[in-house]
Design an enzyme around this catalytic site. Sequence first.
Site, PDB file in Angstrom:
ATOM      1  N   LYS A  90      -2.787   4.274  -4.013  1.00 23.33           N
ATOM      2  CA  LYS A  90      -3.349   5.635  -4.849  1.00 23.33           C
ATOM      3  C   LYS A  90      -2.033   6.059  -4.611  1.00 23.33           C
ATOM      4  O   LYS A  90      -1.728   7.054  -3.494  1.00 23.33           O
ATOM      5  CB  LYS A  90      -4.536   6.091  -3.259  1.00 23.33           C
ATOM      6  N   MET A 111      -7.064   8.859   9.434  1.00 26.78           N
ATOM      7  CA  MET A 111      -7.696   9.796   7.872  1.00 26.78           C
ATOM      8  C   MET A 111      -9.108  11.462   8.467  1.00 26.78           C
ATOM      9  O   MET A 111      -9.988  11.129   7.515  1.00 26.78           O
ATOM     10  CB  MET A 111      -8.600   8.510   7.635  1.00 26.78           C
ATOM     11  N   ASP A 163       1.145  -1.111   0.141  1.00 23.94           N
ATOM     12  CA  ASP A 163      -0.230  -0.174   0.226  1.00 23.94           C
ATOM     13  C   ASP A 163       0.457   0.580  -0.589  1.00 23.94           C
ATOM     14  O   ASP A 163       1.692   0.928   0.399  1.00 23.94           O
ATOM     15  CB  ASP A 163      -0.627   0.169   0.751  1.00 23.94           C
TER      16      ASP A 163
END
Length: 266
Positions: free
Chosen positions: A68, A182, A46
């Site tokens: 990402k 987050m 990741d």
Amino acid sequence: MDSFPIEMPEFRPGSVWLVGAGPGDPGLLSLLALHALRHADVVVYDALVDERILALVHPEAVLEYAGKRGGKPSAKQPDISKRLVVLAQEGKRVLRLKGGDPFVFGRGAEEALTLVGADVPFRVVPGITSGVGALAYAGIPATSRDTNSAIAFVTGHSATGDVPDGLDWTALARLPALVLYMALKHAGPISQRLIAAGRDADTPAAVVSRGTTPHQKVLETTLGRLEADIAASGIEPPALLVIGEMVRLRSLLDWQGGGAMVFGEV
Ligand code: SAH
């Protein structure tokens, strides 16, 4: 280090190890994680996995990126899970490497459930979650007898990208300590909800960015000033919001001596 002072389980071909890489500092890897890095055929990793940890992978192993980066959309979760199944069914030793702990806001559960559904054998290697590791490196004790006898790990980001509405913010406002993952983008609405639910705006708060890495930054503030100070500091993700009296102990326990970004009145 190819031999360990203790016996390690065999990393069997055709199996998947879901491994936590910890918050960044490679020294925080577990021996099982290092063993897996040394023996995997494929490492599916990741965005939050530190490059120094990827450098520990066996030289012949294939590295596959599943996160990402550079504005590209992230790989879809079902696709990643299916990819793990395909690789295992090809007979590979598959290492699924995630930042922190795989089962703490890491979607490790979803991936493990897919492996169960496909009858792929797997092992879970816990990692130090950032809510513990990055706090410790910032000199903020997760608990202390004098400040908090409970702490909650909370996500500040729902599946739709909003502040999670399913959470009982009134109940959270009553807890002595919160660590929000987050949550940097939603710090404003989150602090407003907590204050509206009765939490004192003067409650000590901190933001720990890129904790345990050489780029660690810590912002010390209060719940009421959180949003403005985040904007003024330009502090960047990945970051944790930490709310509670134990943040004050940092003035004595900042063992790294990194200091803090402090804004407004102190
Ligand atoms: N499984 C991970 C969490 C994944 S969710 C774990 O156990 O830590 C991603 C969030 O984790 C980020 O938005 C941030 O809030 C937090 N995070 C991960 N690594 C971090 C780090 N080194 N410093 C601060 N926060 C971190």
